[in-house]
Write a protein that holds these residues in place. Structure first.
Motif, PDB file in Angstrom:
ATOM      1  N   VAL A 176      -4.575   2.707   1.039  1.00  0.00           N
ATOM      2  CA  VAL A 176      -4.329   2.703   2.492  1.00  0.00           C
ATOM      3  C   VAL A 176      -4.800   1.412   3.115  1.00  0.00           C
ATOM      4  N   SER A 177      -4.046   0.921   4.090  1.00  0.00           N
ATOM      5  CA  SER A 177      -4.486  -0.197   4.934  1.00  0.00           C
ATOM      6  C   SER A 177      -4.268   0.184   6.388  1.00  0.00           C
ATOM      7  N   VAL A 178      -5.157  -0.315   7.260  1.00  0.00           N
ATOM      8  CA  VAL A 178      -5.006  -0.062   8.689  1.00  0.00           C
ATOM      9  C   VAL A 178      -4.876  -1.402   9.405  1.00  0.00           C
TER      10      VAL A 178
ATOM     11  N   LEU B 166      -9.485  -2.787   7.080  1.00  0.00           N
ATOM     12  CA  LEU B 166      -8.914  -2.954   8.408  1.00  0.00           C
ATOM     13  C   LEU B 166      -8.428  -4.388   8.549  1.00  0.00           C
ATOM     14  N   LEU B 167      -7.136  -4.564   8.794  1.00  0.00           N
ATOM     15  CA  LEU B 167      -6.606  -5.903   9.077  1.00  0.00           C
ATOM     16  C   LEU B 167      -6.791  -6.143  10.570  1.00  0.00           C
TER      17      LEU B 167
ATOM     18  N   VAL C   8       0.844  -1.194   0.000  1.00  0.00           N
ATOM     19  CA  VAL C   8       0.000   0.000   0.000  1.00  0.00           C
ATOM     20  C   VAL C   8       0.880   1.245   0.000  1.00  0.00           C
ATOM     21  N   ASP C   9       0.265   2.382  -0.381  1.00  0.00           N
ATOM     22  CA  ASP C   9       0.992   3.646  -0.311  1.00  0.00           C
ATOM     23  C   ASP C   9       1.209   4.035   1.136  1.00  0.00           C
ATOM     24  N   VAL C  10       0.118   3.910   1.948  1.00  0.00           N
ATOM     25  CA  VAL C  10       0.182   4.322   3.355  1.00  0.00           C
ATOM     26  C   VAL C  10      -0.351   3.197   4.232  1.00  0.00           C
ATOM     27  N   LEU C  11       0.477   2.753   5.165  1.00  0.00           N
ATOM     28  CA  LEU C  11       0.071   1.729   6.128  1.00  0.00           C
ATOM     29  C   LEU C  11      -0.071   2.412   7.476  1.00  0.00           C
ATOM     30  N   VAL C  12      -1.231   2.218   8.117  1.00  0.00           N
ATOM     31  CA  VAL C  12      -1.481   2.842   9.412  1.00  0.00           C
ATOM     32  C   VAL C  12      -1.543   1.756  10.477  1.00  0.00           C
TER      33      VAL C  12
ATOM     34  N   TYR D  45       4.803  -1.171   2.451  1.00  0.00           N
ATOM     35  CA  TYR D  45       4.215   0.163   2.403  1.00  0.00           C
ATOM     36  C   TYR D  45       5.186   1.166   1.822  1.00  0.00           C
ATOM     37  N   GLY D  46       4.621   2.296   1.383  1.00  0.00           N
ATOM     38  CA  GLY D  46       5.445   3.427   0.966  1.00  0.00           C
ATOM     39  C   GLY D  46       5.713   4.314   2.168  1.00  0.00           C
ATOM     40  N   LYS D  47       4.639   4.674   2.869  1.00  0.00           N
ATOM     41  CA  LYS D  47       4.761   5.473   4.096  1.00  0.00           C
ATOM     42  C   LYS D  47       4.060   4.729   5.228  1.00  0.00           C
ATOM     43  N   LEU D  48       4.588   4.913   6.425  1.00  0.00           N
ATOM     44  CA  LEU D  48       4.036   4.252   7.600  1.00  0.00           C
ATOM     45  C   LEU D  48       3.583   5.299   8.605  1.00  0.00           C
TER      46      LEU D  48
END
Lengths: 83, 422
Positions: free
Chosen positions: B32-34, B72-73, B7-11, B100-103
């Motif tokens: 995005v993934s959370v 949401l994982l 993903v681009d952004v992993l939260v 991820y790209g950004k975390l």
């Protein structure tokens, strides 16, 4: 009637509402002591959010499960320390 | 090993900060993934809100994240890092790889527990801890609860428990009335209205300021709590004690990833970027600040991660305002010195390894105490006793090793049956 889940706690069946955690089910069934500490003191849940590890019980034969982080499932078998 | 779609952004964390970050990153066009170890959105403060729907602010954000379609994982626990751009996590008995790209780290906070004789008895829980248990199905109707410790969380917990049928025997705040009144009088109109509403929800509940727990009594579980106001002592019979002395950041994952952590807070710049490239941090881990600040920091981090720095900057004034409020709150509810003196020699400080206050006191550092007594080496890895040791002995307890939380050997074994390298 809302659907309920039946599981076994130390061999005794109990019915709980959906979205009930194992920890809450244990307390519903009147079990205040979940486990014993390394020097044998009775312990139960403290933090309720999975970081204190005081709520550990055996679920379906697998030990050291954090009961506050586990939802009750139909037919689960839960055992506390000493059972 | 299961490898999720990159993903681009992993939260990491599905509480208010994580939700806000994911919403902004998704709205800016990022994939995005959370990730959260709980079964649903909300973290701690919005736990079960999708079901209960009692907080308008939560409903707004939960609706918003629902409409983004961000995945949401659930029940997924981060284990560690495989290198830049890749985390490993445990999920359903397997290790999975998250690229991820950004975390964005939104790992929230936990309660500060201060030891006193009897604090390890079953039935003694955190304030948020008992609330979480009730949200998780614990019946509380007719049960006698003492709510004690410090901070606005106690008020919210008492109101919640009472609404669910608990008999709140006493709400005991350690901060003196004078300090709380001065803080209340300094509130801006918006906050003052919230405070009045909260006060109203607590009508009829016996409240005392300037008092704190001394001992919990009982054989297999708590039966009564003895409190003091510094001059006299008295006991309150109870079934549960909901006791918390404020919150501490969950900084451990950030530290594991190499982020600079000082005084238990993750250091971030004005766009919530940590000292590690492409890693941001928002909400409680940067310093305890409550929901409003978490939402703002989450939004700023999400926008920054998506490259929308100008949009992020527009939120700076609101964030500054929220920070000022938090500073005033901290002053009002600061912990009194007497709380450091509650532990007796035999009082357990490290619950995982049963190490007492008397055994720890002679040491001069966390590291020495760990090596000699095993304090901090149990399953919680110092999450409960580290902050205690910091308060009681002044030690800095900031070392961390992978895995960030215990992972089952069976998960590792199952995953590495093929000849993947760890």
């Amino acid at each position: 009637m809302p659907p309920s889940i039946t599981l076994a706690i130390n061999g005794r069946p109990i019915s709980v509402p959906p979205d009930c955690t194992i920890a809450s089910a244990l307390m519903r069934s009147g079990v205040p002591t979940f486990r014993h500490s390394v020097t044998g003191q009775p312990r139960g849940p403290l933090c309720g959010m999975g970081i204190c590890f005081e709520c550990r019980v055996t679920i379906n034969g697998v030990a050291q499960q954090r009961s506050c982080q586990t939802l009750c499932g139909e037919g689960m078998e839960v055992e506390t320390d000493g059972h | 090993m299961v490898t999720e779609q990159p993903v681009d952004v992993l939260v990491i964390g599905a509480g208010p900060a994580g939700i806000a970050a994911a919403c902004e990153a998704a709205a800016s066009g990022c994939a995005v993934s959370v990730v959260d170890d709980n079964p649903d959105w909300g973290g701690q403060i919005w736990r079960a809100q999708r079901r209960e729907g009692t907080e308008p602010q939560a409903a707004l954000w939960l609706d918003r994240i629902g409409r983004t379609g961000v995945q949401l994982l659930r029940g997924t626990q981060v284990v560690g890092s495989k290198g830049p751009g890749e985390l490993t996590a445990e999920r359903e008995g397997e290790i999975c790889s998250l690229r991820y790209g950004k975390l964005i780290l939104a790992t929230g906070a936990r309660e500060l527990f201060l030891p006193f004789p009897g604090w390890t008895l079953p039935g003694v829980m955190g304030a948020g801890g008992l609330q979480a248990m009730v949200k998780g199905g614990l019946p509380i109707v007719g049960r006698r609860v003492v709510v004690a410790g410090s901070g606005p969380l106690l008020l919210a917990v008492a109101a919640y428990l009472r609404k669910r049928g608990a008999e709140i025997t006493l709400l005991a705040e350690q901060a003196p009335t004078g300090r709380i009144m001065r803080f209340a009088l300094s509130l801006p109109m918006s906050k003052a209205r919230q405070a009045v509403a909260l006060k109203r929800s607590l009508l009829g509940i016996r409240q005392k300021n300037g008092c704190w727990p001394v001992t919990a009594e009982g054989s297999d579980q708590i039966e009564s709590l003895t409190l003091t106001n510094g001059r006299r002592r008295w006991s309150e019979p109870c079934d549960y004690l909901a006791c918390g002395f404020g919150l501490v950041p969950n900084w451990e994952l950030a530290a594991l990833l190499g982020c600079d952590v000082r005084g238990g807070r993750v250091r971030v710049d004005d766009v919530q970027a940590t000292t590690v490239a492409d890693v941001y941090c928002a909400g409680e881990p940067t310093g305890i600040g409550g929901v409003d600040l978490a939402l703002l920091e989450g939004q700023i981090a999400g926008l920054a991660a998506a490259g929308r720095i100008d949009k992020a900057r527009r939120l700076f004034p609101q964030r500054e305002k929220a920070r000022k409020f938090v500073a005033a709150l901290d002053r009002a509810f600061s912990l009194r010195d007497e709380l450091r003196e509650l532990a007796a020699c035999e009082t357990i400080v490290c619950r995982c390894e049963d190490v007492t206050h008397g055994a720890l006191r002679p040491f001069t550092s966390w590291r020495d105490a760990k090596l000699q007594t095993r304090c901090g080496m149990g399953p919680c890895q110092g999450r409960i006793c580290g902050p205690v040791a910091n308060m009681l002995y002044g030690w800095s307890c900031e070392s961390v090793r992978p895995p960030v939380l215990p992972v089952a050997l069976s998960s590792l074994a199952e995953t590495y049956k093929s000849r993947d390298k760890l």
